[in-house]
Design a protein around this motif. Structure first.
Motif, PDB file in Angstrom:
ATOM      1  N   VAL A  26       1.026  -0.987  -0.028  1.00  0.00           N
ATOM      2  CA  VAL A  26       0.072   0.041  -0.269  1.00  0.00           C
ATOM      3  C   VAL A  26       0.806   0.560  -0.235  1.00  0.00           C
ATOM      4  CG1 VAL A  26      -0.122   0.238   2.562  1.00  0.00           C
ATOM      5  CG2 VAL A  26      -2.073   1.437   0.967  1.00  0.00           C
ATOM      6  N   GLY A  27       2.363   0.955  -0.101  1.00  0.00           N
ATOM      7  CA  GLY A  27       2.615   2.474   0.649  1.00  0.00           C
ATOM      8  C   GLY A  27       3.919   2.642  -0.781  1.00  0.00           C
ATOM      9  N   TRP A  28       3.768   1.392  -2.070  1.00  0.00           N
ATOM     10  CA  TRP A  28       4.064   1.814  -3.147  1.00  0.00           C
ATOM     11  C   TRP A  28       3.450   1.286  -4.833  1.00  0.00           C
ATOM     12  CZ3 TRP A  28       5.850  -1.569  -6.254  1.00  0.00           C
ATOM     13  CH2 TRP A  28       6.364  -3.036  -6.213  1.00  0.00           C
ATOM     14  N   VAL A  29       2.255   1.225  -4.447  1.00  0.00           N
ATOM     15  CA  VAL A  29       1.901   0.106  -5.519  1.00  0.00           C
ATOM     16  C   VAL A  29       0.309   1.239  -5.245  1.00  0.00           C
ATOM     17  CG1 VAL A  29       0.093  -1.532  -6.091  1.00  0.00           C
ATOM     18  CG2 VAL A  29       1.852  -1.991  -4.917  1.00  0.00           C
ATOM     19  N   VAL A  30       0.955   2.157  -6.483  1.00  0.00           N
ATOM     20  CA  VAL A  30      -0.131   3.739  -7.306  1.00  0.00           C
ATOM     21  C   VAL A  30      -1.453   3.266  -7.349  1.00  0.00           C
ATOM     22  CG1 VAL A  30      -1.165   5.170  -8.387  1.00  0.00           C
ATOM     23  CG2 VAL A  30       1.806   4.963  -8.131  1.00  0.00           C
ATOM     24  N   GLY A  31      -2.619   3.512  -6.579  1.00  0.00           N
ATOM     25  CA  GLY A  31      -3.818   3.066  -6.538  1.00  0.00           C
ATOM     26  C   GLY A  31      -4.367   2.448  -5.262  1.00  0.00           C
ATOM     27  N   ALA A  32      -2.966   1.217  -4.694  1.00  0.00           N
ATOM     28  CA  ALA A  32      -3.841   0.430  -3.918  1.00  0.00           C
ATOM     29  C   ALA A  32      -3.506   1.397  -2.229  1.00  0.00           C
ATOM     30  CB  ALA A  32      -2.267  -0.788  -3.611  1.00  0.00           C
ATOM     31  N   SER A  33      -5.156   1.032  -1.786  1.00  0.00           N
ATOM     32  CA  SER A  33      -5.662   1.886  -0.846  1.00  0.00           C
ATOM     33  C   SER A  33      -5.621   1.166   0.658  1.00  0.00           C
ATOM     34  CB  SER A  33      -6.817   2.827  -0.568  1.00  0.00           C
ATOM     35  OG  SER A  33      -7.918   1.644  -1.392  1.00  0.00           O
ATOM     36  N   HIS A  34      -5.704  -0.144   0.534  1.00  0.00           N
ATOM     37  CA  HIS A  34      -5.539  -0.770   2.026  1.00  0.00           C
ATOM     38  C   HIS A  34      -5.061  -2.182   1.783  1.00  0.00           C
ATOM     39  CE1 HIS A  34      -7.052  -1.689   6.119  1.00  0.00           C
ATOM     40  NE2 HIS A  34      -8.482  -3.032   5.624  1.00  0.00           N
ATOM     41  N   ILE A  35      -4.642  -3.135   2.478  1.00  0.00           N
ATOM     42  CA  ILE A  35      -4.098  -4.025   2.403  1.00  0.00           C
ATOM     43  C   ILE A  35      -4.696  -4.753   3.597  1.00  0.00           C
ATOM     44  CG2 ILE A  35      -2.423  -6.099   2.611  1.00  0.00           C
ATOM     45  CD1 ILE A  35      -2.485  -3.784   0.321  1.00  0.00           C
ATOM     46  N   ARG A  36      -5.576  -5.506   3.120  1.00  0.00           N
ATOM     47  CA  ARG A  36      -6.979  -6.461   4.266  1.00  0.00           C
ATOM     48  C   ARG A  36      -5.968  -7.403   5.048  1.00  0.00           C
ATOM     49  NH1 ARG A  36      -9.393  -6.814  -0.272  1.00  0.00           N
ATOM     50  NH2 ARG A  36      -9.734  -8.670  -0.012  1.00  0.00           N
TER      51      ARG A  36
END
Length: 149
Positions: A26-36
């Motif tokens: 979530v810190g580097w992949v553009v578009g990722a908003s949340h790791i569940r």
């Protein structure tokens, strides 16, 4: 295939440490908003990151699965984002020196409606996004290297 590369100012081990930490995506992949969730054993083949993409509350929940992994060298992913489609992403690392790592990121849409887009349109969408992803990966890897000792 949309391909970008960046010389990351961090040792190979620091760059790999970011890739091998599924919670960091979530810190580097553009578009990722949340790791569940991240499957135990990540990044072994078959393990997954369970993620959300997009701004809240308009998030899409899906997964990214490891297809192939050669630690410190190659990480190949199947990134899903239904109903848009899915892409195959290959990250390749090469140490250029003790403190510089070349990272190549190649992405190709492989399933779903997005495959209908012409290649040049896919490139227009993916290349800037992936350049920014590598810039973020660079920052995280540099931070890990600086704080590791």
């Amino acid at each position: 295939m949309a391909e970008v590369s960046l010389d990351v100012e961090a040792p190979l081990e620091a760059v790999w440490a970011v890739l091998a930490d599924g919670w960091s995506y979530v810190g580097w992949v553009v578009g990722a908003s949340h790791i569940r969730d991240v499957d135990p054993g990540w990044p072994e083949p078959g393990t997954r990151i369970h993620h959300s993409v997009g701004p809240w509350p308009l998030v899409i929940q899906d997964t990214t699965e490891v297809v192939h992994c050669k630690p410190f060298h190659v990480l190949e992913l199947d990134a899903r984002l239904w109903p848009v489609g899915a892409a195959r992403i290959a990250l390749t690392l090469r140490a250029r020196s003790a403190s510089l790592t070349e990272v190549r990121m190649a992405e190709q849409v492989v399933r779903g409606p997005s495959t209908l887009l012409p290649k040049f349109v896919q490139d227009v969408l993916l290349i800037p996004r992936n350049k920014e992803s590598l810039a973020r990966l660079d920052a995280l890897a540099r931070g890990r290297a600086e704080h590791a000792g």
